[in-house]
Design a protein around this motif. Sequence first.
Motif, short mmCIF file in Angstrom:
data_model
loop_
_atom_site.label_atom_id
_atom_site.label_comp_id
_atom_site.label_asym_id
_atom_site.label_seq_id
_atom_site.Cartn_x
_atom_site.Cartn_y
_atom_site.Cartn_z
N LEU C 150 39.82 49.93 -8.10
CA LEU C 150 40.20 48.55 -8.39
C LEU C 150 41.35 48.50 -9.39
CD1 LEU C 150 39.47 45.53 -8.00
CD2 LEU C 150 38.08 45.74 -10.04
N GLN C 151 41.28 49.38 -10.39
CA GLN C 151 42.36 49.41 -11.38
C GLN C 151 43.68 49.79 -10.73
OE1 GLN C 151 40.83 52.02 -14.45
NE2 GLN C 151 40.52 50.25 -15.77
N LYS C 152 43.60 50.75 -9.80
CA LYS C 152 44.84 51.15 -9.09
C LYS C 152 45.37 49.99 -8.29
CE LYS C 152 43.86 56.06 -8.65
NZ LYS C 152 43.11 56.99 -7.79
N LYS C 153 44.45 49.24 -7.71
CA LYS C 153 44.87 48.09 -6.92
C LYS C 153 45.56 47.05 -7.81
CE LYS C 153 43.18 44.34 -4.11
NZ LYS C 153 42.14 43.82 -3.23
N ILE C 154 44.97 46.82 -8.99
CA ILE C 154 45.57 45.85 -9.90
C ILE C 154 46.95 46.32 -10.34
CG2 ILE C 154 45.34 44.78 -12.18
CD1 ILE C 154 42.30 44.91 -11.80
N ALA C 155 47.07 47.65 -10.57
CA ALA C 155 48.33 48.18 -11.06
C ALA C 155 49.46 48.02 -10.06
CB ALA C 155 48.15 49.66 -11.43
N THR C 156 49.14 47.96 -8.77
CA THR C 156 50.20 47.87 -7.76
C THR C 156 50.52 46.42 -7.38
OG1 THR C 156 48.54 48.14 -6.06
CG2 THR C 156 49.72 50.12 -6.74
N GLN C 157 49.83 45.47 -7.98
CA GLN C 157 50.08 44.09 -7.58
C GLN C 157 51.41 43.60 -8.16
OE1 GLN C 157 46.42 42.14 -8.75
NE2 GLN C 157 45.71 42.16 -6.64
N HIS C 158 52.14 42.86 -7.35
CA HIS C 158 53.44 42.35 -7.79
C HIS C 158 53.30 40.93 -8.32
CE1 HIS C 158 55.38 45.82 -6.20
NE2 HIS C 158 54.81 45.63 -5.01
N LEU C 159 54.10 40.63 -9.31
CA LEU C 159 54.03 39.29 -9.91
C LEU C 159 54.68 38.24 -9.02
CD1 LEU C 159 54.72 39.92 -13.68
CD2 LEU C 159 52.57 39.78 -12.49
N THR C 160 55.67 38.67 -8.25
CA THR C 160 56.38 37.70 -7.41
C THR C 160 56.41 38.23 -5.98
OG1 THR C 160 58.39 38.79 -8.06
CG2 THR C 160 57.87 36.72 -9.20
N GLY C 161 56.90 37.43 -5.08
CA GLY C 161 57.06 37.89 -3.71
C GLY C 161 55.93 37.39 -2.83
N VAL C 162 56.02 37.78 -1.57
CA VAL C 162 55.05 37.28 -0.58
C VAL C 162 53.68 37.90 -0.81
CG1 VAL C 162 54.82 36.76 1.86
CG2 VAL C 162 57.04 37.42 0.97
N ASP C 163 53.70 39.18 -1.22
CA ASP C 163 52.42 39.89 -1.34
C ASP C 163 51.85 39.81 -2.76
OD1 ASP C 163 54.46 41.33 -2.38
OD2 ASP C 163 53.73 43.29 -1.68
N ARG C 164 52.23 38.78 -3.50
CA ARG C 164 51.67 38.65 -4.84
C ARG C 164 50.19 38.28 -4.73
NH1 ARG C 164 54.38 34.04 -3.63
NH2 ARG C 164 53.67 32.03 -4.43
N PRO C 165 49.41 38.65 -5.77
CA PRO C 165 47.97 38.41 -5.66
C PRO C 165 47.63 36.92 -5.62
CG PRO C 165 48.54 39.19 -7.84
CD PRO C 165 49.76 39.35 -7.01
N ARG C 166 46.41 36.67 -5.24
CA ARG C 166 45.99 35.30 -4.99
C ARG C 166 46.15 34.40 -6.20
NH1 ARG C 166 40.59 36.01 -3.66
NH2 ARG C 166 40.03 35.23 -5.69
N HIS C 167 45.88 34.97 -7.38
CA HIS C 167 45.88 34.09 -8.56
C HIS C 167 47.27 33.62 -8.94
CE1 HIS C 167 46.68 37.98 -10.55
NE2 HIS C 167 47.23 37.26 -11.50
N LEU C 168 48.30 34.32 -8.46
CA LEU C 168 49.66 33.89 -8.77
C LEU C 168 50.25 33.04 -7.65
CD1 LEU C 168 50.96 37.19 -10.33
CD2 LEU C 168 50.39 35.10 -11.52
#
Lengths: 203, 126, 217
Positions: C150-168
């Motif tokens: 899960l930590q690795k997953k969080i580390a690869t999340q982008h702040l912007t863009g189409v594939d940004r995480p749900r909370h952003l």
Amino acid sequence: MNLEKIKSDIEAAVPGCNVQIVVNGSPSGQHSLLLERQHVFEIAKFLQDDSELHLDYCSNVTGVDWLDTETSEKVKVQRLVDGVEQEVEEIRKTRSPGYLEAVYHLYSMEKKHGPLVLRQRTENRTDQINLPSLTPIWRSAEFQEREIFDLYGIIFEGHPDLRRILMWDEFEDHPMRKDYIEPNDYEYEPTPHDAVLEKSMQH
Amino acid sequence: MNTIFIDIYRPIAILMIAAVCFAISPLVMAWVWSKKFSPRKPGPVKNATYECGLESKGAALIHFKPEYYLYAIVFLIFDVEAIFLLPFAVAFSGLSVGASIAMLIFLLLLVEGLIWTWQKGVLTWV
Amino acid sequence: MDPELKNELSRQGIFTTTLEELYNWGRKSSVWPLTFGLACCAIEMIATTMARYDLARFGAEIFRPSPRQADLMIVAGTVTKKMAPQVVRLYNQMPEPKYVIAMGACAISGGPFKQGYNVLKGIDRYIPVDVHIPGCPPRPEALMDAFITLQKKIATQHLTGVDRPRHLNPDAPSEFIVPEFGAHDLEPPKNLKLWHITSNSSPKIPSTADNNEPGKD
């Protein structure tokens, strides 16, 4: 504990009652007493109060669902076949209606004996499913009778708080009945087999 | 003299203000950060009262009767009375008639309370 | 920044980072789970947090007793159909960003109790699961592995863009349907936005709501 003696004691104490011994053929040989509904309460009171038996503890209450059974037997009948009277074998089927059963396991803490197994049966499986509750006599039966009400649908008359205990209140089925059809949510089965395979194939 | 007094305490006052600012500033920064950057996604379920996952039923602000005054009376009878009884017993032979009567009236009031609570069934265990 | 240059700089004693990395590093190092156990897997979860396995090493030392302060829901144990609405409601009450670890066979699929009349066949029918851990129950090492995943997953999340995480993503939902108690089953029996199965002949791993990673199955 001698069931024959208990049976005659009960019949002496509660006049007009009819107690049957249900024989258990398995190695455990744990035979039980089948009681009539109208006398169950008095009999239970007698079993608890009797100085010799003093069954003060109800350890377990279980429900059993008995489906309608069909037994067939071969009977020889005289019948006219091609104008000649002959003896013909005929299969006769007798249908006995099913019922729901509540089984009580009683012990005596004081006398250190038990279990005495009581059974009471409903009239049928559909509309006459009332049984007298024994919770007023053995308090420990309260939650277990609620569970039987929830899972088998037996309505215990005289129960102080007859609500569902495991399933939610809005639930309408009785999951432990043998004809219960569970919702088919086996859409995703990586390794289905047997009953699950049949259900998952419906999707 | 007054000026010396101020001169002595000025550094302490400045230090105190700095200390308070030091303590509060992270909180303020966190608050500002959360206002600016936190992903706010309010919804009816999220804003609902937290009841360990269950839906809350009815109003939370209701009157209910704790009947705590009964505990207070029983405490008064069995604890406070004992505390007063001991000095009363120690000093009993040296007391004047008036003091003894006053103490007996006090005891009578407590006994009255005891009888009242007894009648209410407070002393019955379960 | 070019990774080689960054490597070279760090060798020279100059540490460079991006805002995204810093942000994700902060988030992944303080994932606070919800104090929440459903069955026997919860015992393993408790063991994981205790001194021998010490989940605190990864920044998950505080199990929050309120969903308002929690980031991670570890669904540890059998989810009964009677409990499922409460689980979904708790998940909905957690603030974003929030993650879910489905711990153990029961939380994934119903496990050994799958054919029980009151067992939900996988919590991913109602809430998006980030990491699945098999096992009955999984060992603490498995839970730690899931946590690191899960930590690795969080580390690869982008702040912007189409594939940004749900909370952003302001358009992505934060709440999911809380099932109602029906006459025969939960209504609805599954959240069709989360649970996609094409046909049973070719079983597919159910995808989660965050489409940026399929999760560990």
